[in-house]
Design an enzyme around this catalytic site. Structure first.
Site, PDB file in Angstrom:
ATOM      1  CE  LYS A 118      -4.461   0.730   0.226  1.00 52.26           C
ATOM      2  NZ  LYS A 118      -5.568  -0.147  -0.182  1.00 52.26           N
ATOM      3  CG  ASP A 165      -7.332   3.018  -0.646  1.00 50.36           C
ATOM      4  OD1 ASP A 165      -7.801   1.872  -0.613  1.00 50.36           O
ATOM      5  OD2 ASP A 165      -7.401   3.790   0.331  1.00 50.36           O
TER       6      ASP A 165
HETATM    7  P1  NDP Z   1     -12.993   7.555  -2.316  1.00 46.73           P
HETATM    8  O1  NDP Z   1     -11.920   8.565  -2.127  1.00 46.73           O
HETATM    9  O2  NDP Z   1     -13.561   7.376  -3.663  1.00 46.73           O
HETATM   10  O3  NDP Z   1     -14.185   7.817  -1.302  1.00 46.73           O
HETATM   11  C1  NDP Z   1     -13.990   7.831   0.079  1.00 46.73           C
HETATM   12  C2  NDP Z   1     -15.282   8.211   0.759  1.00 46.73           C
HETATM   13  O4  NDP Z   1     -15.131   8.085   2.152  1.00 46.73           O
HETATM   14  C3  NDP Z   1     -15.685   9.645   0.501  1.00 46.73           C
HETATM   15  O5  NDP Z   1     -17.081   9.739   0.516  1.00 46.73           O
HETATM   16  C4  NDP Z   1     -15.077  10.394   1.685  1.00 46.73           C
HETATM   17  O6  NDP Z   1     -15.750  11.592   2.010  1.00 46.73           O
HETATM   18  C5  NDP Z   1     -15.241   9.378   2.775  1.00 46.73           C
HETATM   19  N1  NDP Z   1     -14.144   9.499   3.738  1.00 46.73           N
HETATM   20  C6  NDP Z   1     -12.834   9.391   3.504  1.00 46.73           C
HETATM   21  N2  NDP Z   1     -12.117   9.589   4.604  1.00 46.73           N
HETATM   22  C7  NDP Z   1     -12.997   9.831   5.556  1.00 46.73           C
HETATM   23  C8  NDP Z   1     -12.876  10.093   6.923  1.00 46.73           C
HETATM   24  N3  NDP Z   1     -11.683  10.154   7.540  1.00 46.73           N
HETATM   25  N4  NDP Z   1     -14.018  10.277   7.627  1.00 46.73           N
HETATM   26  C9  NDP Z   1     -15.213  10.192   7.014  1.00 46.73           C
HETATM   27  N5  NDP Z   1     -15.393   9.941   5.714  1.00 46.73           N
HETATM   28  C10 NDP Z   1     -14.305   9.763   5.000  1.00 46.73           C
HETATM   29  O7  NDP Z   1     -12.379   6.187  -1.770  1.00 46.73           O
HETATM   30  P2  NDP Z   1     -12.858   4.690  -2.081  1.00 46.73           P
HETATM   31  O8  NDP Z   1     -14.327   4.638  -2.247  1.00 46.73           O
HETATM   32  O9  NDP Z   1     -11.985   4.156  -3.128  1.00 46.73           O
HETATM   33  O10 NDP Z   1     -12.452   3.966  -0.715  1.00 46.73           O
HETATM   34  C11 NDP Z   1     -13.362   3.790   0.358  1.00 46.73           C
HETATM   35  C12 NDP Z   1     -12.880   2.654   1.244  1.00 46.73           C
HETATM   36  O11 NDP Z   1     -12.835   1.444   0.474  1.00 46.73           O
HETATM   37  C13 NDP Z   1     -11.494   2.799   1.855  1.00 46.73           C
HETATM   38  O12 NDP Z   1     -11.460   2.147   3.103  1.00 46.73           O
HETATM   39  C14 NDP Z   1     -10.609   2.017   0.877  1.00 46.73           C
HETATM   40  O13 NDP Z   1      -9.406   1.595   1.478  1.00 46.73           O
HETATM   41  C15 NDP Z   1     -11.524   0.867   0.555  1.00 46.73           C
HETATM   42  N6  NDP Z   1     -11.253   0.119  -0.681  1.00 46.73           N
HETATM   43  C16 NDP Z   1     -11.155   0.764  -1.875  1.00 46.73           C
HETATM   44  C17 NDP Z   1     -10.959   0.026  -3.036  1.00 46.73           C
HETATM   45  C18 NDP Z   1     -10.942   0.648  -4.394  1.00 46.73           C
HETATM   46  O14 NDP Z   1     -10.868  -0.089  -5.360  1.00 46.73           O
HETATM   47  N7  NDP Z   1     -11.026   1.966  -4.532  1.00 46.73           N
HETATM   48  C19 NDP Z   1     -10.778  -1.431  -2.980  1.00 46.73           C
HETATM   49  C20 NDP Z   1     -10.983  -2.015  -1.683  1.00 46.73           C
HETATM   50  C21 NDP Z   1     -11.190  -1.252  -0.576  1.00 46.73           C
HETATM   51  P3  NDP Z   1     -15.466  12.969   1.202  1.00 46.73           P
HETATM   52  O15 NDP Z   1     -16.296  12.858  -0.061  1.00 46.73           O
HETATM   53  O16 NDP Z   1     -15.932  14.041   2.117  1.00 46.73           O
HETATM   54  O17 NDP Z   1     -14.005  12.995   0.938  1.00 46.73           O
HETATM   55  O1  2IT Z   2      -7.807  -1.911  -0.720  1.00 49.61           O
HETATM   56  C1  2IT Z   2      -7.752  -2.348  -1.892  1.00 49.61           C
HETATM   57  O2  2IT Z   2      -7.887  -3.550  -2.140  1.00 49.61           O
HETATM   58  C2  2IT Z   2      -7.526  -1.387  -2.973  1.00 49.61           C
HETATM   59  N1  2IT Z   2      -7.433  -0.193  -2.719  1.00 49.61           N
HETATM   60  C3  2IT Z   2      -7.365  -1.875  -4.383  1.00 49.61           C
HETATM   61  C4  2IT Z   2      -5.979  -2.388  -4.618  1.00 49.61           C
HETATM   62  C5  2IT Z   2      -5.665  -2.731  -6.048  1.00 49.61           C
HETATM   63  O3  2IT Z   2      -4.493  -3.029  -6.283  1.00 49.61           O
HETATM   64  O4  2IT Z   2      -6.530  -2.713  -6.922  1.00 49.61           O
END
Ligand code: NDP
Ligand code: 2IT
Length: 451
Positions: free
Chosen positions: A125, A165
């Site tokens: 990461k 992420d």
């Molecule tokens: P995004 O940046 O697209 O969205 C994140 C969302 O969470 C936003 O709505 C944001 O609010 C909110 N957020 C972020 N930080 C905080 C915080 N500290 N407190 C409250 N709300 C918060 O990220 P993703 O959707 O990609 O990721 C969301 C989660 O999923 C994370 O835990 C990530 O690690 C996990 N994940 C992501 C993957 C991917 O493919 N993208 C794969 C697997 C897991 P705001 O709009 O106000 O910023």
């Molecule tokens: O938490 C996760 O699995 C991700 N942010 C996606 C990682 C990836 O390599 O697609």
């Protein structure tokens, strides 16, 4: 065993909010206690010590110019945790809360998640404390270019393949790839989640959220003979994972009544208007969710300042199933009590480690089906691996093919996790099931490769 390892990591308490790496390690080791004692090779090969120690942590300075030519400096990192099963693989997070501790926890979780997919990928990461909010498109581009200037020596299609992420989507990956190519003249699949125009896989943007729902559908069908049709569901977050979780839930006939961002929560009893949500949160726009009620006055907006003490408004709204999709430690014991009280039957994590340990304990005790993120959100990294495969063979797969493979893979993960739980006498404990199944595959590779 758990105590002694945690002590070595500098921590003995089991649930510490300001040390998320220890929290993640503690959960995993607690699940593994009996498994580790069952085979003397684990001690002989010092598997646990090797497993909780990252291979390396790369830290660098990222200096960049804003649109007014002011100089800014951020910290950049890549935590390459373990590559026993394949090249390091995992996302990049751009958010002011990023620290080495946060990235170590995410990279540690990633090695187990990636093991669970059954695919040849190790875990890593990275990211930066850079805040993308309020930045122009050119500033994002300049930051991404500066970040890649420092990161490029450490990555490669068969070495380490970063992806998105929080704060990093296909726009950022596009800029990162552009700079990598400028520096190296190499068109390898060194990043996944690229724009489709140059090597990205169809369905990577949808993959995590869709995968979460495929997992939930399978779990509900097998465990409760239930479906998601016409069921009220609550989702937190308003980013990539939340939006695609909502989209797939709606496609399956569920009624999703919430979403949230870092400032507040929307409760729309008629069902979240996904087109409006996308409009507000499209990459680069990032408007506040409060704007939702301008056109939907029947919906309720609760600002963060009015959340219940020690809890989060989303989880206090009655639902059949709950999907935490924002960030770590966003669902507390108080929230879990409310969910149980309101008759929620399943909690399916889309984010990484969104549920606090005592909340998980309560769900398991009360018989609420609980799926840890390392199982239910693995669809994102799985489709990233599909992208690596397509890049390596210079192929492009159709949307339907990727979707089919994702659906099949999520069902396999569910099966792997639930069968392992049964086999180890902890039926329906998918936390233990996921940790043990992932550990068995990973530790076998670590033993076979020697020290
Ligand atoms: P995004 O940046 O697209 O969205 C994140 C969302 O969470 C936003 O709505 C944001 O609010 C909110 N957020 C972020 N930080 C905080 C915080 N500290 N407190 C409250 N709300 C918060 O990220 P993703 O959707 O990609 O990721 C969301 C989660 O999923 C994370 O835990 C990530 O690690 C996990 N994940 C992501 C993957 C991917 O493919 N993208 C794969 C697997 C897991 P705001 O709009 O106000 O910023
Ligand atoms: O938490 C996760 O699995 C991700 N942010 C996606 C990682 C990836 O390599 O697609």
């Amino acid at each position: 065993m758990v105590e002694s390892v945690l002590k070595k990591l500098g921590q003995t308490d089991n649930c510490v909010l300001d040390d998320v790496f220890v929290q993640a390690v503690s959960e995993v080791l607690t699940s593994l206690e009996l498994t580790i004692r069952s085979d003397s090779r684990y001690e002989q090969f010092a598997i646990i010590e090797r497993l909780v120690t990252p291979d390396r942590i790369i830290q660098f300075k990222v200096q960049w110019l804003d649109d007014h030519n002011n100089v800014h400096v951020n910290n950049g990192y890549r935590v390459q945790f373990n590559n026993s099963l394949g090249p390091y693989k995992g996302g990049l997070r751009f958010h002011p809360s990023v620290t080495v501790d946060v990235l170590k926890f995410l990279a540690f979780e990633q090695i187990f998640k990636n093991s669970l997919t059954g695919l040849p990928i190790g875990g890593a990461k990275g990211g930066s404390d850079f805040d993308p909010k309020g930045k122009s498109d050119f500033e994002i581009m300049k930051f991404c270019h500066a970040f890649m200037r420092e990161l490029h020596p450490y990555i490669g299609a068969r070495i380490d393949v970063p992806a998105g992420d929080i704060g990093v989507g296909s726009r950022e990956i596009g800029y990162l790839f552009g700079e990598y190519k400028h520096i190296t003249r190499n068109y390898d699949g060194v990043l996944s989640g690229k724009p489709y125009a140059f090597g990205g896989s169809l369905m990577r943007p949808q993959a995590t959220g869709y995968g979460v729902v495929y997992f939930a559908r399978e779990m509900l069908k097998e465990e409760l003979q239930e479906s998601l049709e016409e069921k009220v569901c609550t989702v937190s977050g308003a980013g990539n994972v939340a939006i695609h979780t909502i989209e797939k839930l709606q496609q399956l006939g569920a009624i999703v009544v919430t979403c949230s961002d870092s400032d507040g929560t929307i409760y729309d009893p008629k069902g979240i208007d996904l087109a409006l949500l996308r409009h507000l949160k499209d990459e680069g726009r990032r408007l506040s969710l409060v704007e939702y009620i301008n056109t939907h006055p029947h919906a309720l907006y609760t600002p963060k300042t009015e959340y219940p003490d020690g809890g989060h408004t989303v989880w206090h709204i009655p639902c059949f199933a709950a999907f935490p999709c924002a960030t770590q430690n966003e669902l507390t014991l108080i929230d879990a009590q409310k969910l149980v009280e309101n008759g929620c039957v399943a909690v399916v994590e889309g984010a990484n480690m969104p549920t606090l340990p005592d909340a998980i304990e309560l769900f398991l005790r009360e018989g609420v089906l609980f799926s840890p993120g390392k199982a239910s959100n693995a669809g994102g990294v799985a489709v990233s691996e599909f992208e690596m495969s397509q890049n390596a063979s210079m192929e492009k797969w159709e949307f339907e093919k990727v979707d089919r493979k994702l659906d099949e893979l999520m069902r396999q993960i569910y099966k792997r996790v639930s069968l392992t739980a049964k086999e180890y006498g902890v039926e329906r404990n998918f936390v233990d099931g996921a940790n043990i199944a992932a550990f068995k595959r990973l530790s076998e590779a670590m033993i076979l490769e020697g020290v």
